[in-house]
Design a protein around this motif. Sequence first.
Motif, PDB file in Angstrom:
ATOM      1  N   VAL A  81       0.828  -1.197   0.000  1.00  0.00           N
ATOM      2  CA  VAL A  81       0.000   0.000   0.000  1.00  0.00           C
ATOM      3  C   VAL A  81       0.869   1.256   0.000  1.00  0.00           C
ATOM      4  CG1 VAL A  81      -0.116   0.103   2.525  1.00  0.00           C
ATOM      5  CG2 VAL A  81      -1.986   1.060   1.168  1.00  0.00           C
ATOM      6  N   THR A  82       0.316   2.347  -0.514  1.00  0.00           N
ATOM      7  CA  THR A  82       0.907   3.673  -0.359  1.00  0.00           C
ATOM      8  C   THR A  82       0.095   4.406   0.700  1.00  0.00           C
ATOM      9  OG1 THR A  82       1.684   3.775  -2.644  1.00  0.00           O
ATOM     10  CG2 THR A  82       1.417   5.873  -1.494  1.00  0.00           C
ATOM     11  N   ALA A  83       0.768   5.168   1.547  1.00  0.00           N
ATOM     12  CA  ALA A  83       0.061   5.882   2.613  1.00  0.00           C
ATOM     13  C   ALA A  83       0.733   7.219   2.893  1.00  0.00           C
ATOM     14  CB  ALA A  83       0.013   5.046   3.895  1.00  0.00           C
ATOM     15  N   VAL A  84      -0.090   8.214   3.198  1.00  0.00           N
ATOM     16  CA  VAL A  84       0.389   9.525   3.622  1.00  0.00           C
ATOM     17  C   VAL A  84      -0.421   9.939   4.843  1.00  0.00           C
ATOM     18  CG1 VAL A  84       0.549  11.977   3.047  1.00  0.00           C
ATOM     19  CG2 VAL A  84       1.118  10.268   1.322  1.00  0.00           C
ATOM     20  N   VAL A  85       0.265  10.145   5.960  1.00  0.00           N
ATOM     21  CA  VAL A  85      -0.416  10.542   7.198  1.00  0.00           C
ATOM     22  C   VAL A  85       0.280  11.766   7.774  1.00  0.00           C
ATOM     23  CG1 VAL A  85      -1.227   8.231   7.719  1.00  0.00           C
ATOM     24  CG2 VAL A  85       0.967   8.976   8.618  1.00  0.00           C
ATOM     25  N   GLY A  86      -0.426  12.437   8.682  1.00  0.00           N
ATOM     26  CA  GLY A  86       0.088  13.681   9.234  1.00  0.00           C
ATOM     27  C   GLY A  86       0.794  13.530  10.560  1.00  0.00           C
ATOM     28  N   ALA A  87       1.477  12.426  10.769  1.00  0.00           N
ATOM     29  CA  ALA A  87       2.214  12.216  12.012  1.00  0.00           C
ATOM     30  C   ALA A  87       3.340  11.223  11.750  1.00  0.00           C
ATOM     31  CB  ALA A  87       1.292  11.682  13.110  1.00  0.00           C
ATOM     32  N   HIS A  88       4.352  11.272  12.603  1.00  0.00           N
ATOM     33  CA  HIS A  88       5.446  10.312  12.485  1.00  0.00           C
ATOM     34  C   HIS A  88       4.995   8.964  13.037  1.00  0.00           C
ATOM     35  CE1 HIS A  88       9.561   8.783  12.389  1.00  0.00           C
ATOM     36  NE2 HIS A  88       9.348   8.310  13.598  1.00  0.00           N
ATOM     37  N   VAL A  89       5.226   7.915  12.254  1.00  0.00           N
ATOM     38  CA  VAL A  89       4.829   6.565  12.653  1.00  0.00           C
ATOM     39  C   VAL A  89       6.097   5.725  12.775  1.00  0.00           C
ATOM     40  CG1 VAL A  89       3.340   4.604  12.123  1.00  0.00           C
ATOM     41  CG2 VAL A  89       2.726   6.884  11.283  1.00  0.00           C
ATOM     42  N   PRO A  90       6.506   5.372  13.990  1.00  0.00           N
ATOM     43  CA  PRO A  90       7.763   4.638  14.159  1.00  0.00           C
ATOM     44  C   PRO A  90       7.833   3.338  13.363  1.00  0.00           C
ATOM     45  CG  PRO A  90       7.004   5.470  16.270  1.00  0.00           C
ATOM     46  CD  PRO A  90       5.907   5.733  15.288  1.00  0.00           C
ATOM     47  N   PHE A 112       6.680   2.909  10.352  1.00  0.00           N
ATOM     48  CA  PHE A 112       6.802   3.183   8.924  1.00  0.00           C
ATOM     49  C   PHE A 112       8.264   3.487   8.622  1.00  0.00           C
ATOM     50  CE2 PHE A 112       2.287   5.026   7.938  1.00  0.00           C
ATOM     51  CZ  PHE A 112       1.721   3.834   8.342  1.00  0.00           C
ATOM     52  N   ASP A 113       8.825   2.827   7.619  1.00  0.00           N
ATOM     53  CA  ASP A 113      10.197   3.121   7.238  1.00  0.00           C
ATOM     54  C   ASP A 113      10.349   4.566   6.767  1.00  0.00           C
ATOM     55  OD1 ASP A 113      10.980   0.558   7.832  1.00  0.00           O
ATOM     56  OD2 ASP A 113      10.796  -0.180   5.767  1.00  0.00           O
ATOM     57  N   GLY A 114       9.289   5.100   6.161  1.00  0.00           N
ATOM     58  CA  GLY A 114       9.336   6.466   5.645  1.00  0.00           C
ATOM     59  C   GLY A 114       8.915   7.520   6.647  1.00  0.00           C
ATOM     60  N   GLY A 115       8.725   7.153   7.905  1.00  0.00           N
ATOM     61  CA  GLY A 115       8.356   8.134   8.919  1.00  0.00           C
ATOM     62  C   GLY A 115       6.867   8.418   8.937  1.00  0.00           C
ATOM     63  N   ASN A 116       6.402   9.214   7.979  1.00  0.00           N
ATOM     64  CA  ASN A 116       4.967   9.490   7.902  1.00  0.00           C
ATOM     65  C   ASN A 116       4.371   9.112   6.548  1.00  0.00           C
ATOM     66  OD1 ASN A 116       6.383  11.559   6.678  1.00  0.00           O
ATOM     67  ND2 ASN A 116       5.171  13.216   7.535  1.00  0.00           N
ATOM     68  N   ILE A 117       5.114   8.308   5.781  1.00  0.00           N
ATOM     69  CA  ILE A 117       4.596   7.812   4.504  1.00  0.00           C
ATOM     70  C   ILE A 117       5.016   6.365   4.281  1.00  0.00           C
ATOM     71  CG2 ILE A 117       4.659  10.118   3.465  1.00  0.00           C
ATOM     72  CD1 ILE A 117       6.989   7.766   1.894  1.00  0.00           C
ATOM     73  N   ILE A 118       4.256   5.671   3.450  1.00  0.00           N
ATOM     74  CA  ILE A 118       4.668   4.391   2.884  1.00  0.00           C
ATOM     75  C   ILE A 118       4.570   4.549   1.375  1.00  0.00           C
ATOM     76  CG2 ILE A 118       4.173   1.925   2.643  1.00  0.00           C
ATOM     77  CD1 ILE A 118       2.803   1.987   5.342  1.00  0.00           C
ATOM     78  N   SER A 119       5.617   4.218   0.670  1.00  0.00           N
ATOM     79  CA  SER A 119       5.611   4.291  -0.792  1.00  0.00           C
ATOM     80  C   SER A 119       5.529   2.880  -1.343  1.00  0.00           C
ATOM     81  CB  SER A 119       6.883   4.985  -1.303  1.00  0.00           C
ATOM     82  OG  SER A 119       6.876   5.071  -2.714  1.00  0.00           O
ATOM     83  N   GLY A 120       4.331   2.500  -1.830  1.00  0.00           N
ATOM     84  CA  GLY A 120       4.108   1.148  -2.311  1.00  0.00           C
ATOM     85  C   GLY A 120       3.755   1.097  -3.781  1.00  0.00           C
ATOM     86  N   SER A 121       3.400  -0.105  -4.261  1.00  0.00           N
ATOM     87  CA  SER A 121       3.131  -0.302  -5.680  1.00  0.00           C
ATOM     88  C   SER A 121       1.726  -0.836  -5.963  1.00  0.00           C
ATOM     89  CB  SER A 121       4.164  -1.263  -6.281  1.00  0.00           C
ATOM     90  OG  SER A 121       4.109  -2.523  -5.629  1.00  0.00           O
ATOM     91  N   SER A 122       0.929  -1.096  -4.924  1.00  0.00           N
ATOM     92  CA  SER A 122      -0.420  -1.604  -5.167  1.00  0.00           C
ATOM     93  C   SER A 122      -1.357  -0.451  -5.509  1.00  0.00           C
ATOM     94  CB  SER A 122      -0.943  -2.372  -3.943  1.00  0.00           C
ATOM     95  OG  SER A 122      -1.456  -1.482  -2.972  1.00  0.00           O
ATOM     96  N   GLN A 123      -2.623  -0.781  -5.782  1.00  0.00           N
ATOM     97  CA  GLN A 123      -3.592   0.238  -6.154  1.00  0.00           C
ATOM     98  C   GLN A 123      -4.208   0.945  -4.955  1.00  0.00           C
ATOM     99  OE1 GLN A 123      -2.826   0.876  -9.569  1.00  0.00           O
ATOM    100  NE2 GLN A 123      -4.862   1.675  -9.169  1.00  0.00           N
ATOM    101  N   ASN A 124      -3.949   0.485  -3.740  1.00  0.00           N
ATOM    102  CA  ASN A 124      -4.550   1.100  -2.558  1.00  0.00           C
ATOM    103  C   ASN A 124      -3.690   2.240  -2.030  1.00  0.00           C
ATOM    104  OD1 ASN A 124      -6.876  -0.512  -2.423  1.00  0.00           O
ATOM    105  ND2 ASN A 124      -5.736  -2.155  -1.411  1.00  0.00           N
ATOM    106  N   PHE A 125      -4.348   3.332  -1.720  1.00  0.00           N
ATOM    107  CA  PHE A 125      -3.675   4.522  -1.202  1.00  0.00           C
ATOM    108  C   PHE A 125      -4.456   4.983   0.027  1.00  0.00           C
ATOM    109  CE2 PHE A 125      -0.889   8.195  -2.677  1.00  0.00           C
ATOM    110  CZ  PHE A 125      -0.998   8.933  -1.504  1.00  0.00           C
ATOM    111  N   VAL A 126      -3.824   4.913   1.207  1.00  0.00           N
ATOM    112  CA  VAL A 126      -4.442   5.377   2.449  1.00  0.00           C
ATOM    113  C   VAL A 126      -3.978   6.805   2.700  1.00  0.00           C
ATOM    114  CG1 VAL A 126      -4.636   5.054   4.941  1.00  0.00           C
ATOM    115  CG2 VAL A 126      -4.554   3.058   3.426  1.00  0.00           C
ATOM    116  N   LEU A 127      -4.946   7.703   2.864  1.00  0.00           N
ATOM    117  CA  LEU A 127      -4.625   9.117   3.019  1.00  0.00           C
ATOM    118  C   LEU A 127      -5.356   9.699   4.218  1.00  0.00           C
ATOM    119  CD1 LEU A 127      -3.413  11.809   1.875  1.00  0.00           C
ATOM    120  CD2 LEU A 127      -5.566  12.057   0.608  1.00  0.00           C
ATOM    121  N   GLU A 128      -4.640  10.418   5.057  1.00  0.00           N
ATOM    122  CA  GLU A 128      -5.296  11.231   6.072  1.00  0.00           C
ATOM    123  C   GLU A 128      -5.864  12.461   5.384  1.00  0.00           C
ATOM    124  OE1 GLU A 128      -4.192  13.934   9.985  1.00  0.00           O
ATOM    125  OE2 GLU A 128      -2.888  12.244   9.475  1.00  0.00           O
ATOM    126  N   ALA A 129      -7.171  12.563   5.348  1.00  0.00           N
ATOM    127  CA  ALA A 129      -7.865  13.603   4.575  1.00  0.00           C
ATOM    128  C   ALA A 129      -8.308  14.722   5.511  1.00  0.00           C
ATOM    129  CB  ALA A 129      -9.062  13.007   3.838  1.00  0.00           C
TER     130      ALA A 129
END
Length: 574
Positions: free
Chosen positions: A213-222, A224-241
């Motif tokens: 999955v790809t994800a973008v959130v508004g906080a640091h997530v220990p 997550f390797d990317g801190g506050n994002i996950i950069s993936g290749s599937s069709q799902n995208f989780v977003l803090e809206a």
Amino acid sequence: MELPATSPSTYRNRPALSRRNPRPSDLLLRGGVGLGCVSNHVRARVPTSEERDRRVSVSVSVRCTDREAVDLCHRKEKDWLHFVGVGGCGLSALAMLALKQGYEVSGSDIGWSSFMDGLQEAGARLYVGHSVTNMQKHNGLILPKAIVVSSAIPQDNVEILYANSVELPIYKRDYWLAKLTEHYNLIAVSGTHGKSTTASMLAYVLQAMGDDVTAVVGAHVPQFDGGNIISGSSQNFVLEADEYDGCFLGLLPYITVVTNVELEHVDIFEDEAAVIAIFRRFLKQIRAGGHLILCGDSVGARSLLGHRKQVNGSDYYNPAKSSLEPCSDSYRVTTYGISSSNEWHASSLRSNLQGGTDYKLCHRGCPVADISLQIPGVHNVLNSLAVIATVSALFGDHRHIHESVDLVRLHLNSFKGISRRFEMIGSVRGCHIFDDYAHHPTEVRAVIQAARHIFRQKDLLVVFQPHTYSRLAALKNKFATALSDADLVVVTEIYGSRETNLWNISGWHLATSITGPPSEYIPSLEDVVDKLALYICKDPDRETLILTLGAGDITFVGRKLLHELQQILPKANS
């Protein structure tokens, strides 16, 4: 309690969507959009849908010729993006995602933030202060391909003015997010409170289940390797809206989660009715055949269902509507909450040995599984229910409910939470220091209740830094009520953020409004650290929980206090 005197943080079938992940360069082919930024001095009004459409149609200029677009797609060197206001939680996540996608990234902000640490380590060029030189290389011969601007940046910012003068594409954060996510199966997690934790928990669970999955959130997530994002290749995208400034109105989600709705961002919204109105507009963006996951315990969230006919079963899909277009009525609705009136609900809540909460998960009144969380509080039980309902919507119909839940529950137990959400800073003798981002009365009340539930025998000392003058002016009495559950309260000066003090209000007004526990107004954070250190050293083995709350630089108080106590107390024992 009195402070001593001292001197001066396998999926279900979905609507047919484009199966191509968007290329980074796709976002640069549309031209820039008008900013419509929020003034620091005037109450901003959320634009109507007609005004937003008109603003985009007028402001999207042809900044790139077809030839330039083709060249951009095939360039061998990295394309350069510059982010204005990069220190904020929202824009820093987009900058990190751009780095992961192969962009060269630079950014600026008026001060350094913890989010900028990870960006700098990942290779971004970052600047404190705004200047034309931040956007130039080789004496101005090389400029960024575009700039992306935070909602909090005023239009007269020097970098924005310069970008306009040299006709660089300018993207406000909401437009950038809309173009970034339009070809994904977007899962937009919205709500007044709980967005960051719910979005992080959902992305973590999906990734643990094998979804890239790809994800973008508004906080640091220990986790997550990317801190506050996950950069993936599937069709799902989780977003803090985010509802601030109508930022989420350009999104086209397949699944929308609404955690709760109440008055917040009073610099934007005049009253709760205005907040509800913008959420209703957001629900009209859900794609045909999509799904709404909503907390039925929230009066504000539940009111969103009052103006639509709920569609159930297999009749939810309207085939005459393109799945890339929003459709306000042709989506399923699932509710969750503590109340048994919800489709998904929790019962038999109890504390566990991990410091979190266990509960019995029920679906339509029938027990389904036992859920165990590492993170405390009823609010996190609700967040986990949102995740379970969302994964169920993704992974199949009701015939596979038990299978879906079995996949989710083990990973829910492994989720450790996000930074600045009841985060333990450390302990010295009998003193235990925690930090939380709570900056709204509902959040303050929730975290104090969670602390009371876990540390029943400890004195609870709360240090609260109000965030923005407008919020304190509008919600002062509710803050006073929420803080009254502590044993001792310290209120600091207000963290003004983007605002000037038009209300002539200070932390003193809140401190003197608190009834019940002793309260003290200590404006300076340095003085807070000194007084707390003296207070703890008077009886270092007394069981005391210190909880620092707020969305500003209050987050540094706990760490400074811990360091000072570690230096002082060994000497006191010698």
